[in-house]
Enzyme design. Structure first.
Site, mmCIF file in Angstrom:
data_model
loop_
_atom_site.group_PDB
_atom_site.id
_atom_site.type_symbol
_atom_site.label_atom_id
_atom_site.label_comp_id
_atom_site.label_asym_id
_atom_site.label_seq_id
_atom_site.Cartn_x
_atom_site.Cartn_y
_atom_site.Cartn_z
ATOM 1 C CE1 TYR A 1 -7.008 3.753 -1.536
ATOM 2 C CE2 TYR A 1 -6.544 1.523 -2.285
ATOM 3 C CZ TYR A 1 -6.741 2.428 -1.261
ATOM 4 O OH TYR A 1 -6.687 2.006 0.038
ATOM 5 C CG ASN B 1 -9.928 -0.872 7.243
ATOM 6 O OD1 ASN B 1 -9.216 -1.441 6.435
ATOM 7 N ND2 ASN B 1 -11.256 -0.982 7.229
ATOM 8 C CG ASP C 1 -14.414 -1.709 5.487
ATOM 9 O OD1 ASP C 1 -14.706 -0.519 5.700
ATOM 10 O OD2 ASP C 1 -13.310 -2.077 5.050
ATOM 11 N NE ARG D 1 -13.087 2.051 5.689
ATOM 12 C CZ ARG D 1 -12.051 1.743 4.908
ATOM 13 N NH1 ARG D 1 -11.101 2.634 4.651
ATOM 14 N NH2 ARG D 1 -11.946 0.535 4.393
ATOM 15 C CD GLU E 1 -2.811 -1.149 2.427
ATOM 16 O OE1 GLU E 1 -3.710 -0.294 2.459
ATOM 17 O OE2 GLU E 1 -2.624 -1.976 3.333
ATOM 18 C CD GLU F 1 -10.646 -5.350 5.811
ATOM 19 O OE1 GLU F 1 -9.530 -5.014 6.243
ATOM 20 O OE2 GLU F 1 -10.837 -5.807 4.680
ATOM 21 C CB SER G 1 -5.328 -1.247 -0.207
ATOM 22 O OG SER G 1 -5.122 -0.017 0.438
ATOM 23 N N GLY H 1 -7.233 4.784 4.691
ATOM 24 C CA GLY H 1 -6.741 5.796 3.761
ATOM 25 C C GLY H 1 -7.194 7.191 4.132
#
Length: 338
Positions: free
Chosen positions: A241, A298, A283, A281, A13, A296, A183, A302
């Protein structure tokens, strides 16, 4: 404040992290902070001191390959000796904008804890458990956060996927993802046992065909829910991205009760993994009946202006610059907050 922004690094990443670092540095500079931008794996490591105006770092469509030993050697050397270490020791705080690898699995945080360097984000223990999807999912499930059934498979020690994978495939497609990576690098969807490819330990779980959401948490407060409306089967690296690859809706177009349910689950996940005053964060993806499952959490999501956490902050009326300044003053490492 005197701030060192740490970005880049040695992981897959790396490009995403450099983009985050440049954006974070400009935001902190605009808020009046004295900022130095450092990519500890680069040659030379100090990218700008002070930060100068320039174009944002763009993220290529394809992720880099496996970690380069040369990048790892340079990164370790920079963080433990010489001008980068001196710079960080003189700083009021190090803003960690690293993603993946040593930056997100607890290595860098452990070095800073040993050296007494204050930094943003969760501590080394939280990062280590969160980075390993199998362990974090087990802890979340035990804490009452709904997680999908999962099977761990390591081709280095198992000649073929466990028999439990066949049971999952009998119910529909599965998702195969590295046990420790971010990512959505190397994530794939498989419909047959022959489709499963793995270069290292992977987590195999059912493909959930419902809607996808993410919720950021800062301290004890959840930001508005973001829905990720996909044009592809998976929210993979390229979709994450490249501009226009997905539609990100914030606040998500859901009932207030469902939004509150997702926010409550995200806060519970945040607390269960020990993030404390830091940020995370979480998900989620729903099954066909609309039941959400945590995919998951984070630890260092990002932070480009177009990333999901800034998108959620925007939905709450928080500008990118305000968000970054707020994250600068949050910490889960036990260090004093300036």
């Amino acid at each position: 404040m005197r701030v060192v922004v740490l970005c880049g690094g040695e992981s897959s990443e790396r490009d995403v992290s450099r983009a985050s670092g440049w954006a974070v540095s400009r935001a902190l500079t605009s808020r009046g902070h004295d900022v130095a931008l450092v990519d500890p794996a680069a040659e030379p490591p100090i990218l700008a001191d002070p930060v100068r105006a320039g174009d944002a770092v763009r993220v290529p469509k394809e992720p880099p390959g496996p970690a380069d030993p040369a990048l790892q050697r340079r990164m370790y050397s920079a963080l433990t000796s010489g001008p980068v270490l001196d710079l960080m020791q003189r700083a009021d705080r190090v803003f960690i904008a690293l993603h993946g690898g040593w930056g997100e699995d607890g290595h860098v945080q452990a070095l800073f804890e040993l050296a007494g360097i204050p930094f943003t984000g969760a501590g080394s223990d939280v990062c280590a458990i969160t980075w390993h999807k199998g362990r974090s999912q087990a802890l979340l499930g035990a804490s009452g956060v709904p997680v999908p059934p999962r099977v761990l498979y390591d081709p280095a020690t198992q000649a073929e996927p466990p028999v439990e994978v066949k049971h999952l495939l009998a119910q529909g497609p599965v998702v195969v993802k590295p046990v420790a990576d971010g990512s959505s690098v190397s994530v794939l969807k498989a419909e047959r046992i022959e489709d499963i490819r793995a270069d290292g330990p992977v987590l195999i779980e059912p493909f959930l065909g419902g809607r996808e959401f993410t919720v950021a948490v800062i301290g004890s407060a959840a930001l508005p829910v973001v829905e990720i409306e996909l044009t592809t089967a998976l929210f993979d690296y390229e979709a994450k991205y490249q501009p226009g690859a997905v539609r990100e809706i914030c606040p998500a177009e859901v009932s207030p009760a469902f939004a509150e349910q997702l926010q409550d689950l995200a806060v519970r996940a945040h607390q269960a993994l020990g993030f404390g005053r830091s940020y995370s964060r979480t998900d989620f993806r729903c099954d066909a009946s609309g039941t959400p499952y945590c995919l998951e959490v984070n630890a260092l999501p990002g932070l480009t202006p177009g990333s999901l956490v800034p998108r959620a902050a925007s939905g709450a009326g928080i500008s990118y610059e305000e968000l970054v300044d707020q994250l600068l003053h949050t910490s889960g490492d036990g260090s004093p907050t300036p």
